[in-house]
Write a protein that holds these residues in place. Structure first.
Motif, short mmCIF file in Angstrom:
data_model
loop_
_atom_site.label_atom_id
_atom_site.label_comp_id
_atom_site.label_asym_id
_atom_site.label_seq_id
_atom_site.Cartn_x
_atom_site.Cartn_y
_atom_site.Cartn_z
N GLU A 1 73.60 11.55 7.30
CA GLU A 1 74.92 10.92 7.40
C GLU A 1 74.80 9.40 7.36
OE1 GLU A 1 73.72 13.25 9.40
OE2 GLU A 1 75.09 14.96 9.31
N PHE A 2 73.76 8.87 8.00
CA PHE A 2 73.54 7.41 7.97
C PHE A 2 73.19 6.97 6.55
CE2 PHE A 2 72.26 8.93 12.20
CZ PHE A 2 73.12 8.20 13.00
N ALA A 3 72.34 7.75 5.90
CA ALA A 3 71.86 7.39 4.56
C ALA A 3 73.00 7.38 3.55
CB ALA A 3 70.78 8.36 4.12
N VAL A 4 73.88 8.38 3.64
CA VAL A 4 75.00 8.44 2.70
C VAL A 4 75.89 7.21 2.88
CG1 VAL A 4 77.15 9.70 2.22
CG2 VAL A 4 75.01 10.94 2.48
N HIS A 5 76.10 6.83 4.13
CA HIS A 5 76.94 5.67 4.42
C HIS A 5 76.30 4.38 3.87
CE1 HIS A 5 80.02 3.55 6.77
NE2 HIS A 5 79.08 2.63 6.95
N PHE A 6 75.02 4.21 4.13
CA PHE A 6 74.33 3.01 3.63
C PHE A 6 74.33 3.00 2.09
CE2 PHE A 6 72.08 2.65 7.82
CZ PHE A 6 72.37 1.32 8.06
N ALA A 7 74.09 4.16 1.50
CA ALA A 7 74.01 4.23 0.03
C ALA A 7 75.36 3.81 -0.57
CB ALA A 7 73.63 5.64 -0.41
N ALA A 8 76.46 4.29 0.03
CA ALA A 8 77.79 3.92 -0.50
C ALA A 8 78.00 2.42 -0.39
CB ALA A 8 78.87 4.68 0.25
N ARG A 9 77.62 1.83 0.74
CA ARG A 9 77.78 0.38 0.92
C ARG A 9 76.96 -0.40 -0.11
NH1 ARG A 9 78.25 -2.20 6.84
NH2 ARG A 9 79.79 -0.82 7.71
N ARG A 10 75.80 0.17 -0.45
CA ARG A 10 74.88 -0.57 -1.34
C ARG A 10 75.04 -0.17 -2.80
NH1 ARG A 10 69.97 0.51 2.93
NH2 ARG A 10 70.75 -0.92 4.51
N ASN A 11 76.02 0.73 -3.03
CA ASN A 11 76.28 1.15 -4.40
C ASN A 11 75.08 1.84 -5.07
OD1 ASN A 11 78.39 1.38 -5.96
ND2 ASN A 11 78.46 -0.77 -6.67
N VAL A 12 74.38 2.63 -4.29
CA VAL A 12 73.30 3.44 -4.89
C VAL A 12 73.62 4.91 -4.60
CG1 VAL A 12 71.46 1.72 -4.71
CG2 VAL A 12 71.83 3.28 -2.83
N GLU A 13 73.00 5.82 -5.34
CA GLU A 13 73.30 7.23 -5.12
C GLU A 13 72.19 7.87 -4.28
OE1 GLU A 13 74.56 11.35 -7.38
OE2 GLU A 13 73.99 9.61 -8.60
N TYR A 14 72.61 8.45 -3.15
CA TYR A 14 71.66 9.16 -2.30
C TYR A 14 71.29 10.49 -2.98
CZ TYR A 14 69.70 11.44 1.81
OH TYR A 14 68.87 12.10 2.68
N SER A 15 70.21 11.09 -2.55
CA SER A 15 69.70 12.35 -3.12
C SER A 15 70.80 13.40 -3.36
CB SER A 15 68.68 12.91 -2.14
OG SER A 15 68.28 14.18 -2.54
N ARG A 16 70.73 14.08 -4.51
CA ARG A 16 71.67 15.17 -4.80
C ARG A 16 71.01 16.48 -4.36
NH1 ARG A 16 72.69 11.70 -9.70
NH2 ARG A 16 70.59 12.20 -10.44
N ALA B 1 68.75 9.14 -5.80
CA ALA B 1 68.97 10.42 -6.50
C ALA B 1 68.06 10.55 -7.72
CB ALA B 1 70.43 10.51 -6.91
N ALA B 2 67.95 9.49 -8.50
CA ALA B 2 67.13 9.58 -9.72
C ALA B 2 65.67 9.83 -9.36
CB ALA B 2 67.28 8.29 -10.53
N GLY B 3 65.20 9.18 -8.31
CA GLY B 3 63.80 9.34 -7.87
C GLY B 3 63.54 10.78 -7.45
N VAL B 4 64.45 11.36 -6.68
CA VAL B 4 64.24 12.74 -6.23
C VAL B 4 64.32 13.69 -7.42
CG1 VAL B 4 64.92 14.55 -4.61
CG2 VAL B 4 65.25 12.17 -3.97
N ASP B 5 65.30 13.48 -8.30
CA ASP B 5 65.46 14.33 -9.51
C ASP B 5 64.15 14.40 -10.30
OD1 ASP B 5 68.07 15.00 -9.24
OD2 ASP B 5 68.85 13.59 -10.73
N LYS B 6 63.59 13.22 -10.55
CA LYS B 6 62.38 13.14 -11.37
C LYS B 6 61.23 13.89 -10.68
CE LYS B 6 59.70 9.59 -13.82
NZ LYS B 6 58.37 9.79 -13.29
N PHE B 7 61.15 13.66 -9.37
CA PHE B 7 60.06 14.28 -8.60
C PHE B 7 60.17 15.81 -8.65
CE2 PHE B 7 58.23 15.91 -4.65
CZ PHE B 7 56.97 15.36 -4.71
N ILE B 8 61.36 16.32 -8.38
CA ILE B 8 61.56 17.78 -8.34
C ILE B 8 61.22 18.38 -9.71
CG2 ILE B 8 63.28 19.65 -8.00
CD1 ILE B 8 62.73 18.18 -5.39
N ALA B 9 61.59 17.67 -10.75
CA ALA B 9 61.33 18.19 -12.10
C ALA B 9 59.84 18.29 -12.39
CB ALA B 9 62.02 17.29 -13.14
N GLU B 10 59.04 17.46 -11.73
CA GLU B 10 57.61 17.41 -12.06
C GLU B 10 56.72 18.21 -11.11
OE1 GLU B 10 56.43 13.31 -12.70
OE2 GLU B 10 58.16 13.00 -14.01
#
Ligand SMILES: Cc1ncc(COP(=O)(O)O)c(C=O)c1O
Length: 374
Positions: A197-212, A173-182
């Motif tokens: 759907e796969f990415a959201v599931h993996f992100a939750a398991r890995r404790n990272v935030e997928y793109s907002r 999420a942070a990576g996409v946020d920064k990119f969109i802002a620039e």
């Protein structure tokens, strides 16, 4: 040259085709049961609710479909909390990629993406007579700084496959946020979330935030989010996907669309299948479990497997991958060698059902042992 070569348009003359996929049904005598791990399809099939809806839609197949896809758009708008005009349904999300290119590009303009990404970007851009700029990768993922650097005054589109096909990498999420802002204001960013759907599931398991990603759409940013019913929903053969973005831009794209391009059967299946969370949860959690098993199995053979956020693995086999893919095919398994993506030592393996993955791992083990003995 041929009869029509001088008559066709320049883009048609210069286009290469998509790489041929092996025929779906191999001749019965040569390969009785080919296991297809080459196209990132859903091995569990569609939801039973979708199956039922398709059956009943078939009885009305004599009527044209609803060209506005009203019911599906209404449902998608409600779920994603956007206006109905901010949703465009197309015959697969690749159809919307083409529409975006036809609508925004032309000779003299360009689009930017990364190397080793989804091949359809190149096809859709070149069909519109424009140029595709591909930036180098960083650790098998998108190098967003390089993409920003490559954007120029003629750029109109940027494609970010998130997760990326074929490397499986995810931008958080942070990576996409920064990119969109620039990104400069004259560029529309396409966030291709075919494997959402796969990415959201993996992100939750890995404790990272997928793109907002939907936040950008709700804020009216120059962003198109692409989603599809081909992957987690198991409807690849029906061709239905959609984009979420600025209503004005999607209305221009809609003008360029083929009439009645999304079939009534596909619409019925998508509407009925999208609420079957039980089915989707089963698909994504089995996928994550099997990704782990396959990843460990392939690593034990000495292959390098990139972490995936999707329903396939990107695997460096350390030698000519087309040879390995050919040997796997002789064992009745089809995987994708990635020479055409500039990764001649890599294969992409779609994550199948547990029994298919076991057969694949056994075959890969046999092939690796034989190569070591040679
Ligand atoms: C990154 C990416 N986008 C889009 C698609 C295509 O989706 P659809 O079947 O909706 O055209 C794929 C399919 O493989 C993909 O990998």
């Amino acid at each position: 040259m041929s009869r029509f070569f001088d008559l066709i348009s320049k883009p048609a003359r210069e286009m290469g085709g998509l790489l041929p996929t092996p025929p779906k049904r191999a001749p019965a005598d040569s390969q009785p049961r080919l296991i297809r791990l080459d196209s990132n399809e859903n091995p569990y099939g569609p939801s039973p609710h979708a199956m039922e809806a398709m059956q009943s839609a078939l009885t009305a197949a004599n009527s044209y479909p609803d060209d506005d896809c009203t019911e599906l758009r209404r449902k998608l708008a409600g779920i994603h909390e956007v206006q109905q005009e901010q949703v465009l349904v197309t015959a697969g999300s690749t159809a919307l990629l083409s529409l975006l290119c036809q609508t925004m590009l032309a000779p003299g303009r360009n689009a930017v993406t990364s190397e080793r990404s989804f091949l359809v970007y190149s096809m859709a851009v070149h069909a519109s007579g424009a140029q595709l700029i591909e930036t180098p990768m960083r650790d098998d993922g998108f190098d967003l700084a390089a993409i920003l650097e490559a954007i120029n005054e003629d750029t109109r589109l940027v494609f970010l496959a998130n997760p990326n096909n074929p490397t499986g990498s995810m931008i958080d999420a942070a990576g996409v946020d920064k990119f969109i802002a620039e990104v400069p204001g004259h560029v529309v960013v396409v966030l291709d979330e075919a494997y959402y759907e796969f990415a959201v599931h993996f992100a939750a398991r890995r404790n990272v935030e997928y793109s907002r990603s939907l936040n950008y759409v709700r804020q009216g940013a120059s962003v198109i989010v692409l989603r599809t019913f081909s992957k987690a929903h198991g409807l690849a053969g029906l061709r239905v996907g959609y984009g979420l973005g600025p209503a004005e831009l999607l209305a221009y794209c809609a003008r360029m669309r083929d009439t009645f391009s999304v079939s009534s059967v596909a619409l019925a299946a998508a509407v009925a299948g999208m609420d079957d969370h039980k089915h989707i949860d089963r698909v994504v959690s089995n996928n994550a479990t099997e990704a782990q098993i396959l990843g460990v199995g392939l690593s034990e053979l000495g292959y390098h497997v990139a972490p995936t956020a999707a329903n396939f693995l990107y695997c460096d086999v350390g030698e000519d991958a087309s040879g390995i893919a050919g040997r796997l095919r002789n064992e009745g398994i089809s995987v994708r060698p990635l020479g055409a993506w500039g990764a001649p030592n890599c294969i992409r393996v779609s994550i199948g059902r547990p029994e298919q993955n076991q057969i694949f791992l056994n075959a890969a083990r046999k092939i690796a042992e034989n190569s070591q003995q040679r």
